[in-house]
Scaffold this active site. Sequence first.
Site, PDB file in Angstrom:
ATOM      1  N   LYS A  18       2.191 -14.238   0.265  1.00 22.80           N
ATOM      2  CA  LYS A  18       1.705 -13.219   1.027  1.00 22.80           C
ATOM      3  C   LYS A  18       0.429 -12.789   0.580  1.00 22.80           C
ATOM      4  CE  LYS A  18       4.764 -10.615  -1.285  1.00 22.80           C
ATOM      5  NZ  LYS A  18       5.587 -11.466  -2.042  1.00 22.80           N
ATOM      6  N   ARG A  93       9.124  -2.455  -0.428  1.00 26.59           N
ATOM      7  CA  ARG A  93       9.844  -3.288  -1.133  1.00 26.59           C
ATOM      8  C   ARG A  93      11.041  -2.988  -1.332  1.00 26.59           C
ATOM      9  NH1 ARG A  93       5.820  -6.140  -3.995  1.00 26.59           N
ATOM     10  NH2 ARG A  93       6.623  -7.476  -5.804  1.00 26.59           N
ATOM     11  N   ARG A 131      -0.430 -20.708 -10.330  1.00 22.52           N
ATOM     12  CA  ARG A 131      -1.154 -19.490  -9.755  1.00 22.52           C
ATOM     13  C   ARG A 131      -2.472 -19.502 -10.834  1.00 22.52           C
ATOM     14  NH1 ARG A 131       1.288 -14.884  -6.853  1.00 22.52           N
ATOM     15  NH2 ARG A 131       2.429 -14.424  -8.854  1.00 22.52           N
ATOM     16  N   ARG A 164      -1.517 -14.300 -14.341  1.00 18.12           N
ATOM     17  CA  ARG A 164      -1.160 -12.819 -14.385  1.00 18.12           C
ATOM     18  C   ARG A 164       0.031 -12.943 -15.747  1.00 18.12           C
ATOM     19  NH1 ARG A 164       0.678 -11.531  -8.379  1.00 18.12           N
ATOM     20  NH2 ARG A 164       2.544 -10.946  -9.558  1.00 18.12           N
ATOM     21  N   ARG A 175      12.020 -11.444 -11.546  1.00 16.75           N
ATOM     22  CA  ARG A 175      11.220 -10.617  -9.970  1.00 16.75           C
ATOM     23  C   ARG A 175      11.991 -11.218  -8.822  1.00 16.75           C
ATOM     24  NH1 ARG A 175       5.589 -12.817 -11.378  1.00 16.75           N
ATOM     25  NH2 ARG A 175       5.180 -12.774  -9.185  1.00 16.75           N
TER      26      ARG A 175
HETATM   27  P1  AP5 Z   1       0.459 -15.880  -3.645  1.00 16.32           P
HETATM   28  O1  AP5 Z   1      -0.299 -15.542  -2.278  1.00 16.32           O
HETATM   29  O2  AP5 Z   1      -0.243 -15.306  -4.797  1.00 16.32           O
HETATM   30  O3  AP5 Z   1       1.980 -15.642  -3.433  1.00 16.32           O
HETATM   31  P2  AP5 Z   1       2.559 -13.873  -3.142  1.00 16.32           P
HETATM   32  O4  AP5 Z   1       3.677 -13.980  -2.091  1.00 16.32           O
HETATM   33  O5  AP5 Z   1       1.449 -12.850  -3.147  1.00 16.32           O
HETATM   34  O6  AP5 Z   1       3.372 -13.713  -4.653  1.00 16.32           O
HETATM   35  P3  AP5 Z   1       3.409 -12.467  -5.903  1.00 16.32           P
HETATM   36  O7  AP5 Z   1       3.916 -13.165  -7.023  1.00 16.32           O
HETATM   37  O8  AP5 Z   1       1.944 -11.849  -5.973  1.00 16.32           O
HETATM   38  O9  AP5 Z   1       4.452 -11.514  -5.138  1.00 16.32           O
HETATM   39  P4  AP5 Z   1       4.922 -10.636  -6.188  1.00 16.32           P
HETATM   40  O10 AP5 Z   1       5.568  -9.878  -4.981  1.00 16.32           O
HETATM   41  O11 AP5 Z   1       6.062 -11.002  -7.017  1.00 16.32           O
HETATM   42  O12 AP5 Z   1       3.987  -9.708  -6.853  1.00 16.32           O
HETATM   43  P5  AP5 Z   1       3.252  -8.488  -6.614  1.00 16.32           P
HETATM   44  O13 AP5 Z   1       1.917  -8.539  -7.039  1.00 16.32           O
HETATM   45  O14 AP5 Z   1       3.430  -7.965  -5.173  1.00 16.32           O
HETATM   46  O15 AP5 Z   1       0.886 -17.509  -3.616  1.00 16.32           O
HETATM   47  C1  AP5 Z   1       1.502 -18.001  -4.839  1.00 16.32           C
HETATM   48  C2  AP5 Z   1       0.801 -19.293  -5.263  1.00 16.32           C
HETATM   49  O16 AP5 Z   1       0.816 -20.110  -4.192  1.00 16.32           O
HETATM   50  C3  AP5 Z   1      -0.642 -19.045  -5.438  1.00 16.32           C
HETATM   51  O17 AP5 Z   1      -1.068 -19.990  -6.350  1.00 16.32           O
HETATM   52  C4  AP5 Z   1      -1.234 -19.815  -4.193  1.00 16.32           C
HETATM   53  O18 AP5 Z   1      -2.515 -20.308  -4.276  1.00 16.32           O
HETATM   54  C5  AP5 Z   1      -0.020 -20.863  -3.818  1.00 16.32           C
HETATM   55  N1  AP5 Z   1       0.005 -21.009  -2.294  1.00 16.32           N
HETATM   56  C6  AP5 Z   1       0.179 -19.915  -1.359  1.00 16.32           C
HETATM   57  N2  AP5 Z   1       0.394 -20.273  -0.317  1.00 16.32           N
HETATM   58  C7  AP5 Z   1       0.441 -21.736  -0.220  1.00 16.32           C
HETATM   59  C8  AP5 Z   1       0.949 -22.918   0.466  1.00 16.32           C
HETATM   60  N3  AP5 Z   1       1.063 -22.728   1.855  1.00 16.32           N
HETATM   61  N4  AP5 Z   1       0.888 -24.114   0.134  1.00 16.32           N
HETATM   62  C9  AP5 Z   1       0.765 -24.371  -1.256  1.00 16.32           C
HETATM   63  N5  AP5 Z   1       0.418 -23.353  -2.187  1.00 16.32           N
HETATM   64  C10 AP5 Z   1       0.220 -22.121  -1.695  1.00 16.32           C
HETATM   65  O19 AP5 Z   1       4.053  -7.501  -7.516  1.00 16.32           O
HETATM   66  C11 AP5 Z   1       3.912  -7.449  -8.762  1.00 16.32           C
HETATM   67  C12 AP5 Z   1       4.762  -6.172  -9.484  1.00 16.32           C
HETATM   68  O20 AP5 Z   1       3.887  -4.852  -9.214  1.00 16.32           O
HETATM   69  C13 AP5 Z   1       5.917  -6.291  -9.098  1.00 16.32           C
HETATM   70  O21 AP5 Z   1       6.846  -6.982 -10.146  1.00 16.32           O
HETATM   71  C14 AP5 Z   1       6.250  -4.725  -9.435  1.00 16.32           C
HETATM   72  O22 AP5 Z   1       6.377  -4.542 -10.858  1.00 16.32           O
HETATM   73  C15 AP5 Z   1       5.022  -4.048  -8.927  1.00 16.32           C
HETATM   74  N6  AP5 Z   1       4.974  -3.530  -7.590  1.00 16.32           N
HETATM   75  C16 AP5 Z   1       4.245  -4.255  -6.672  1.00 16.32           C
HETATM   76  N7  AP5 Z   1       4.568  -3.692  -5.536  1.00 16.32           N
HETATM   77  C17 AP5 Z   1       5.440  -2.835  -5.744  1.00 16.32           C
HETATM   78  C18 AP5 Z   1       6.149  -1.859  -4.897  1.00 16.32           C
HETATM   79  N8  AP5 Z   1       5.959  -1.785  -3.459  1.00 16.32           N
HETATM   80  N9  AP5 Z   1       7.214  -1.015  -5.350  1.00 16.32           N
HETATM   81  C19 AP5 Z   1       7.434  -1.202  -6.550  1.00 16.32           C
HETATM   82  N10 AP5 Z   1       6.580  -1.846  -7.542  1.00 16.32           N
HETATM   83  C20 AP5 Z   1       5.783  -2.747  -6.948  1.00 16.32           C
HETATM   84 MG    MG Z   2       0.902 -11.301  -4.178  1.00 14.22          MG
END
Ligand code: AP5
Ligand code: MG
Length: 218
Positions: A18, A93, A131, A164, A175
């Site tokens: 994402k 979410r 990552r 991270r 998660r």
């Molecule tokens: P990446 O693009 O980083 O993936 P992502 O989908 O963004 O994954 P996240 O881990 O960031 O999602 P998340 O939802 O767990 O974390 P968030 O920060 O939102 O890609 C992953 C890896 O794959 C990278 O290394 C990339 O290079 C590689 N890659 C990508 N595409 C590829 C491809 N096609 N081929 C090969 N490799 C590829 O949330 C973190 C925390 O924040 C949550 O746990 C929660 O505590 C809090 N939080 C965030 N939002 C909320 C909310 N709305 N409500 C409540 N708590 C929240």
């Molecule tokens: Mg992300």
Amino acid sequence: MSDRRIYVVLLGVPGAGKGTQAKLLEQSTGLPQISTGDIFRYNLKNQTELGKLAKSYMDRGDLVPDEVTIRMVQDRLQQPDCVRGAIMDGFPRNLVQATAFDTMTAPYGGVRVAPLIQVEDDETIRRITGRRSCRTCGAVYHVIYNPPKVEGICDVDGGELYQRDDDKEDTVRNRLFVYYKQTAPLIGYYYAKGLLREVDGAMSIEAVQQALLAIVVG
Ligand code: AP5
Ligand code: MG
Ligand code: ZN
């Protein structure tokens, strides 16, 4: 409607891509990426009240309380760069956040489309463990799949790349659990509204981006 905006809700498990895709969509469409995870991490780094509050939830891989998260997004959407809409990355979410987002965006035509980036669990684990994220701009890399030009340094702004805290194995497992319990119901929610579009997230970053662009601007 005269003031119609483009709100794109990116869906997908942690590690689906994402953040990677939202950044690219921001470059090609000019719509800002709004990543609630990035905003929380920024506040954590700067030790704000919001950061202190979010820390324990993020460390466990649980969701930060809705009240706090929804207010934060409401504020963000009022910034001048959001006048044409936004690429939502990690929000909404759960169903409470999704209905709140519908209310916020209703005056502007609501959610335009909700692309679901589909990736198998074992691949998301490989992606998350490799990552590296930029401390200053939030750009995302992968040690094998998408390495930076210079190891440890962001291509975009020269920021330091780090792993991270919530990318530890136990936290990643929680998660994923939280995703299936609380976030996956959004797939049915947007499907019922006719807004869901599935994208094969196993493809290359470029191929996924092309598919998403076709959905967002097509
Ligand atoms: P990446 O693009 O980083 O993936 P992502 O989908 O963004 O994954 P996240 O881990 O960031 O999602 P998340 O939802 O767990 O974390 P968030 O920060 O939102 O890609 C992953 C890896 O794959 C990278 O290394 C990339 O290079 C590689 N890659 C990508 N595409 C590829 C491809 N096609 N081929 C090969 N490799 C590829 O949330 C973190 C925390 O924040 C949550 O746990 C929660 O505590 C809090 N939080 C965030 N939002 C909320 C909310 N709305 N409500 C409540 N708590 C929240
Ligand atoms: Mg992300
Ligand atoms: Zn950077």
